[in-house]
Design a protein around this motif. Structure first.
Motif, mmCIF file in Angstrom:
data_model
loop_
_atom_site.group_PDB
_atom_site.id
_atom_site.type_symbol
_atom_site.label_atom_id
_atom_site.label_comp_id
_atom_site.label_asym_id
_atom_site.label_seq_id
_atom_site.Cartn_x
_atom_site.Cartn_y
_atom_site.Cartn_z
ATOM 1 N N HIS A 166 0.879 -1.167 0.000
ATOM 2 C CA HIS A 166 0.000 0.000 0.000
ATOM 3 C C HIS A 166 0.919 1.220 0.000
ATOM 4 O O HIS A 166 1.893 1.253 0.757
ATOM 5 N N SER A 167 0.620 2.218 -0.821
ATOM 6 C CA SER A 167 1.441 3.429 -0.889
ATOM 7 C C SER A 167 0.558 4.654 -0.739
ATOM 8 O O SER A 167 -0.502 4.738 -1.364
ATOM 9 N N GLY A 168 1.039 5.607 0.047
ATOM 10 C CA GLY A 168 0.330 6.874 0.207
ATOM 11 C C GLY A 168 0.904 7.915 -0.735
ATOM 12 O O GLY A 168 1.877 7.664 -1.453
ATOM 13 N N PRO A 169 0.313 9.101 -0.734
ATOM 14 C CA PRO A 169 0.834 10.177 -1.584
ATOM 15 C C PRO A 169 2.267 10.534 -1.189
ATOM 16 O O PRO A 169 2.629 10.450 -0.024
ATOM 17 N N GLU A 170 3.053 10.915 -2.178
ATOM 18 C CA GLU A 170 4.442 11.305 -1.911
ATOM 19 C C GLU A 170 4.531 12.772 -1.517
ATOM 20 O O GLU A 170 3.797 13.609 -2.024
ATOM 21 N N THR A 171 5.460 13.030 -0.631
ATOM 22 C CA THR A 171 5.866 14.390 -0.307
ATOM 23 C C THR A 171 7.196 14.583 -1.008
ATOM 24 O O THR A 171 8.085 13.741 -0.895
ATOM 25 N N SER A 172 7.326 15.663 -1.745
ATOM 26 C CA SER A 172 8.496 15.835 -2.586
ATOM 27 C C SER A 172 9.216 17.140 -2.264
ATOM 28 O O SER A 172 8.577 18.171 -2.061
ATOM 29 N N GLY A 205 7.089 8.870 1.164
ATOM 30 C CA GLY A 205 5.673 8.567 1.309
ATOM 31 C C GLY A 205 5.455 7.328 2.152
ATOM 32 O O GLY A 205 6.315 6.443 2.229
ATOM 33 N N LEU A 206 4.302 7.273 2.803
ATOM 34 C CA LEU A 206 3.940 6.118 3.613
ATOM 35 C C LEU A 206 3.805 4.869 2.755
ATOM 36 O O LEU A 206 3.282 4.940 1.636
ATOM 37 N N VAL A 207 4.275 3.751 3.278
ATOM 38 C CA VAL A 207 4.093 2.459 2.629
ATOM 39 C C VAL A 207 3.779 1.413 3.698
ATOM 40 O O VAL A 207 4.152 1.560 4.865
ATOM 41 N N GLN A 208 3.079 0.383 3.260
ATOM 42 C CA GLN A 208 2.830 -0.762 4.136
ATOM 43 C C GLN A 208 2.877 -2.017 3.283
ATOM 44 O O GLN A 208 2.297 -2.058 2.193
ATOM 45 N N HIS A 209 3.586 -3.008 3.776
ATOM 46 C CA HIS A 209 3.659 -4.316 3.130
ATOM 47 C C HIS A 209 2.857 -5.276 4.009
ATOM 48 O O HIS A 209 3.414 -5.876 4.933
ATOM 49 N N PRO A 210 1.553 -5.398 3.755
ATOM 50 C CA PRO A 210 0.687 -6.140 4.682
ATOM 51 C C PRO A 210 0.989 -7.628 4.775
ATOM 52 O O PRO A 210 0.622 -8.275 5.749
ATOM 53 N N THR A 217 8.968 5.319 2.785
ATOM 54 C CA THR A 217 10.009 5.064 1.802
ATOM 55 C C THR A 217 10.567 6.406 1.346
ATOM 56 O O THR A 217 9.810 7.331 1.057
ATOM 57 N N VAL A 218 11.897 6.498 1.320
ATOM 58 C CA VAL A 218 12.573 7.748 0.988
ATOM 59 C C VAL A 218 13.474 7.515 -0.219
ATOM 60 O O VAL A 218 14.273 6.581 -0.246
ATOM 61 N N TYR A 219 13.306 8.370 -1.224
ATOM 62 C CA TYR A 219 14.169 8.336 -2.410
ATOM 63 C C TYR A 219 14.975 9.612 -2.433
ATOM 64 O O TYR A 219 14.460 10.653 -2.086
ATOM 65 N N PRO A 220 16.244 9.582 -2.783
ATOM 66 C CA PRO A 220 16.969 8.518 -3.457
ATOM 67 C C PRO A 220 17.599 7.478 -2.532
ATOM 68 O O PRO A 220 18.319 6.609 -3.016
#
Length: 125
Positions: A42-48, A60-65, A83-86
């Protein structure tokens, strides 16, 4: 009482899998049916953080259920994090605060450089 929101996703190893879908999840439009059930996300909206049309960081928020139970203690058994990129890493709250502190420190160093540059350009004028 409102029923919990669910989503059914096709997986390569388990067929259709129905999961609770958190309210913050942005949807699954990019879901690949060849994904394994353990890799569902599950992925939420990204903050950039973008500067001059260049994305420097995205988070952005993520969940691996269906993640393995031995996910890192900071993320918990459902591997919920940001999750943070890069960086390419999913961080828990403690590590995310550490990253924010590091970015604050970096911003201070950039301001110090700007002050030095301003002084140099003033002196050479």
């Amino acid at each position: 009482m409102t029923a919990a929101r669910t989503v059914t996703l096709t997986t390569a190893d388990r067929g259709d899998v129905t999961l609770p879908d958190p309210a913050w999840c942005s949807g699954h439009t990019h879901h690949d049916p060849l994904t394994l059930a353990a890799d569902l996300v599950h992925s939420g909206p990204e903050t950039s953080l973008t500067f001059r049309n260049t994305e420097l960081f995205a988070a952005g928020l993520v969940q691996h259920p269906r993640a393995a139970i031995d996910a890192t203690p900071e993320l918990g058994s459902r591997a919920t994090g940001v999750t943070v990129y890069p960086l390419g890493e999913t961080l828990g709250p403690i590590t995310l605060y550490e990253l924010a502190a590091a970015l604050d420190g970096y911003a201070d160093r950039l301001r110090d450089l700007a002050d030095q540059l301003a002084a140099l350009t003033r002196d050479s004028a």
